[in-house]
Scaffold this motif. Structure first.
Motif, PDB file in Angstrom:
ATOM      1  N   ALA A 117      49.548  54.761  34.752  1.00  0.00           N
ATOM      2  CA  ALA A 117      49.586  53.245  35.996  1.00  0.00           C
ATOM      3  C   ALA A 117      48.202  52.759  36.538  1.00  0.00           C
ATOM      4  N   THR A 118      48.395  51.330  36.373  1.00  0.00           N
ATOM      5  CA  THR A 118      47.450  51.192  37.576  1.00  0.00           C
ATOM      6  C   THR A 118      47.660  49.895  37.432  1.00  0.00           C
ATOM      7  N   ALA A 119      47.390  49.073  38.092  1.00  0.00           N
ATOM      8  CA  ALA A 119      47.866  48.195  39.292  1.00  0.00           C
ATOM      9  C   ALA A 119      47.201  46.594  38.571  1.00  0.00           C
ATOM     10  N   PHE A 120      46.506  46.524  38.072  1.00  0.00           N
ATOM     11  CA  PHE A 120      45.795  45.341  37.920  1.00  0.00           C
ATOM     12  C   PHE A 120      46.198  44.677  36.339  1.00  0.00           C
ATOM     13  N   VAL A 121      46.271  45.557  35.630  1.00  0.00           N
ATOM     14  CA  VAL A 121      46.524  45.288  33.969  1.00  0.00           C
ATOM     15  C   VAL A 121      47.845  44.633  34.050  1.00  0.00           C
ATOM     16  N   PRO A 122      48.877  45.375  34.437  1.00  0.00           N
ATOM     17  CA  PRO A 122      50.511  44.410  34.328  1.00  0.00           C
ATOM     18  C   PRO A 122      50.104  43.115  34.549  1.00  0.00           C
ATOM     19  N   ALA A 123      49.547  43.018  36.440  1.00  0.00           N
ATOM     20  CA  ALA A 123      49.211  41.435  37.093  1.00  0.00           C
ATOM     21  C   ALA A 123      48.382  40.973  36.383  1.00  0.00           C
ATOM     22  N   LEU A 124      47.829  41.048  35.377  1.00  0.00           N
ATOM     23  CA  LEU A 124      46.413  40.588  34.875  1.00  0.00           C
ATOM     24  C   LEU A 124      47.115  39.447  33.121  1.00  0.00           C
ATOM     25  N   VAL A 125      47.688  40.853  32.653  1.00  0.00           N
ATOM     26  CA  VAL A 125      48.791  40.433  31.672  1.00  0.00           C
ATOM     27  C   VAL A 125      50.296  39.445  31.979  1.00  0.00           C
ATOM     28  N   ASN A 126      50.478  39.997  32.869  1.00  0.00           N
ATOM     29  CA  ASN A 126      52.236  38.707  33.364  1.00  0.00           C
ATOM     30  C   ASN A 126      51.398  37.568  34.237  1.00  0.00           C
ATOM     31  N   SER A 127      50.464  37.326  34.725  1.00  0.00           N
ATOM     32  CA  SER A 127      50.233  36.191  35.492  1.00  0.00           C
ATOM     33  C   SER A 127      50.001  35.056  34.546  1.00  0.00           C
ATOM     34  N   GLY A 128      49.759  34.746  32.956  1.00  0.00           N
ATOM     35  CA  GLY A 128      50.024  33.637  32.896  1.00  0.00           C
ATOM     36  C   GLY A 128      48.205  33.393  32.460  1.00  0.00           C
ATOM     37  N   LEU A 129      47.343  33.847  32.873  1.00  0.00           N
ATOM     38  CA  LEU A 129      46.345  33.448  32.946  1.00  0.00           C
ATOM     39  C   LEU A 129      44.826  33.724  31.417  1.00  0.00           C
ATOM     40  N   PRO A 130      44.359  33.540  31.161  1.00  0.00           N
ATOM     41  CA  PRO A 130      43.643  34.167  30.243  1.00  0.00           C
ATOM     42  C   PRO A 130      43.275  35.218  30.292  1.00  0.00           C
ATOM     43  N   ASN A 131      42.762  36.887  29.306  1.00  0.00           N
ATOM     44  CA  ASN A 131      42.961  37.659  29.855  1.00  0.00           C
ATOM     45  C   ASN A 131      42.075  38.313  28.649  1.00  0.00           C
ATOM     46  N   ASP A 132      41.298  38.048  27.672  1.00  0.00           N
ATOM     47  CA  ASP A 132      40.542  37.895  26.543  1.00  0.00           C
ATOM     48  C   ASP A 132      39.128  38.078  27.127  1.00  0.00           C
ATOM     49  N   LYS A 133      39.216  37.775  28.107  1.00  0.00           N
ATOM     50  CA  LYS A 133      38.071  38.360  28.789  1.00  0.00           C
ATOM     51  C   LYS A 133      38.356  37.854  30.871  1.00  0.00           C
ATOM     52  N   PHE A 134      37.594  38.727  31.747  1.00  0.00           N
ATOM     53  CA  PHE A 134      37.967  38.907  33.335  1.00  0.00           C
ATOM     54  C   PHE A 134      37.713  39.936  34.155  1.00  0.00           C
ATOM     55  N   VAL A 135      37.173  39.808  34.929  1.00  0.00           N
ATOM     56  CA  VAL A 135      36.578  40.974  36.165  1.00  0.00           C
ATOM     57  C   VAL A 135      37.410  41.077  37.024  1.00  0.00           C
ATOM     58  N   PHE A 136      37.271  42.772  37.245  1.00  0.00           N
ATOM     59  CA  PHE A 136      37.383  43.047  38.324  1.00  0.00           C
ATOM     60  C   PHE A 136      36.674  42.924  39.554  1.00  0.00           C
ATOM     61  N   GLU A 137      36.825  43.188  41.035  1.00  0.00           N
ATOM     62  CA  GLU A 137      36.447  42.237  41.924  1.00  0.00           C
ATOM     63  C   GLU A 137      37.253  43.805  42.762  1.00  0.00           C
ATOM     64  N   GLY A 138      37.984  43.788  42.881  1.00  0.00           N
ATOM     65  CA  GLY A 138      38.612  45.204  44.190  1.00  0.00           C
ATOM     66  C   GLY A 138      38.799  43.843  45.154  1.00  0.00           C
ATOM     67  N   PHE A 139      38.474  44.824  46.594  1.00  0.00           N
ATOM     68  CA  PHE A 139      38.545  44.196  47.024  1.00  0.00           C
ATOM     69  C   PHE A 139      37.259  43.649  47.893  1.00  0.00           C
ATOM     70  N   LEU A 140      37.543  42.321  48.418  1.00  0.00           N
ATOM     71  CA  LEU A 140      36.232  41.995  48.888  1.00  0.00           C
ATOM     72  C   LEU A 140      36.461  42.230  49.828  1.00  0.00           C
ATOM     73  N   PRO A 141      34.263  41.706  50.617  1.00  0.00           N
ATOM     74  CA  PRO A 141      34.677  42.528  51.632  1.00  0.00           C
ATOM     75  C   PRO A 141      35.233  41.842  53.184  1.00  0.00           C
ATOM     76  N   HIS A 142      35.439  42.857  53.838  1.00  0.00           N
ATOM     77  CA  HIS A 142      36.218  42.146  54.963  1.00  0.00           C
ATOM     78  C   HIS A 142      35.275  41.070  56.489  1.00  0.00           C
ATOM     79  N   LYS A 143      33.780  41.411  56.129  1.00  0.00           N
ATOM     80  CA  LYS A 143      33.710  40.225  56.970  1.00  0.00           C
ATOM     81  C   LYS A 143      32.509  40.072  56.155  1.00  0.00           C
ATOM     82  N   LYS A 144      31.130  41.111  56.247  1.00  0.00           N
ATOM     83  CA  LYS A 144      29.572  40.774  56.156  1.00  0.00           C
ATOM     84  C   LYS A 144      29.440  40.708  54.806  1.00  0.00           C
ATOM     85  N   GLY A 145      29.232  39.897  54.060  1.00  0.00           N
ATOM     86  CA  GLY A 145      29.341  39.186  52.596  1.00  0.00           C
ATOM     87  C   GLY A 145      30.688  38.667  52.027  1.00  0.00           C
ATOM     88  N   ARG A 146      31.429  38.491  52.549  1.00  0.00           N
ATOM     89  CA  ARG A 146      32.351  37.585  51.527  1.00  0.00           C
ATOM     90  C   ARG A 146      31.880  36.395  51.565  1.00  0.00           C
TER      91      ARG A 146
END
Length: 228
Positions: A117-146
């Motif tokens: 199990a991992t959360a982002f794979v089912p989320a990507l597949v059922n989003s209906g958005l292109p999934n042949d190429k994707f980038v995993f960003e994880g959590f965005l910076p909370h403050k600095k660099g966001r």
């Protein structure tokens, strides 16, 4: 190190919600190791109890990983076999598992990661958005660099995957609208595999309008289309 070498550290994915998503092999490995390293021993304890796994649990999390890595590696060198689990999903994805994996490999120990199990794979597949190429960003910076990161990602052409917390989602969607444009398509998946699973699809503008009037709880994966 060859694949036939004995394994010293197993990375064992755990369910992201539905306990039935645990694999047979995952249960088998957790029953065989000497100790289980857990992000939260209380959370993992519930999983072990459900599957009647009676193995020692030890805490390993972002607040203690630097102090414990060296000792854990030494114990594995001396013959202990360990399994690393996270609260939900695959260890090493947006958690401190990477440090232990790297230290074990530097020490010449064999590490094996089970699929699961991992959360982002089912989320990507059922989003209906292109999934042949994707980038995993994880959590965005909370403050600095966001904002700098969002400005950079505004030009990303691949589908983008983010983890986000409920109390920051509206802020993130609004900032993305500013940098990506209100018509950029996206999908918010929350509580995946659980009884209240929800996938909301639409433009960033649509999602902002929806979550301004709907209560938001649970773990969230945000999928955003790349720049056309």
């Amino acid at each position: 190190m060859g694949s036939s070498s004995p394994v010293h550290l197993y990375l064992v994915p755990t369910p992201i919600g539905n306990l039935e998503d645990m694999t047979y092999r995952g249960v088998s490995i957790l029953n065989e190791v000497d100790v289980i390293l857990a992000e939260d021993t209380r959370t993992s304890g519930k999983l072990l109890k459900h599957y009647q796994i009676r193995k020692p649990l030890q805490s390993y999390h972002i607040f203690n990983e630097h102090q414990t890595v060296e000792r854990l590696v030494q114990r594995m060198i001396e013959g202990e076999v360990m399994a690393l689990v996270t609260d939900a999903g695959t260890p090493g994805i947006s958690d401190p598992g990477f440090l232990l994996v790297r230290a074990a490999q530097v020490a010449g120990l064999n590490v094996s990661c089970l699929p699961g199990a991992t959360a982002f794979v089912p989320a990507l597949v059922n989003s209906g958005l292109p999934n042949d190429k994707f980038v995993f960003e994880g959590f965005l910076p909370h403050k600095k660099g966001r904002k700098t990161r969002l400005e950079f990602l505004a030009h990303e052409e691949r589908t983008m995957l983010f983890y986000e917390s409920p109390h920051r989602l509206l802020k993130t969607l609004t900032q993305m609208k500013d940098f990506f444009g209100e018509d950029r398509m996206a999908c918010v998946s929350r509580e995946l595999t659980k009884i209240h699973e929800e996938n909301v699809r639409g433009s960033l503008n649509d999602l902002i309008a929806y979550y301004e009037t709907n209560t938001l709880k649970g773990e969230i994966v945000l999928i955003v289309a790349g720049k056309k």
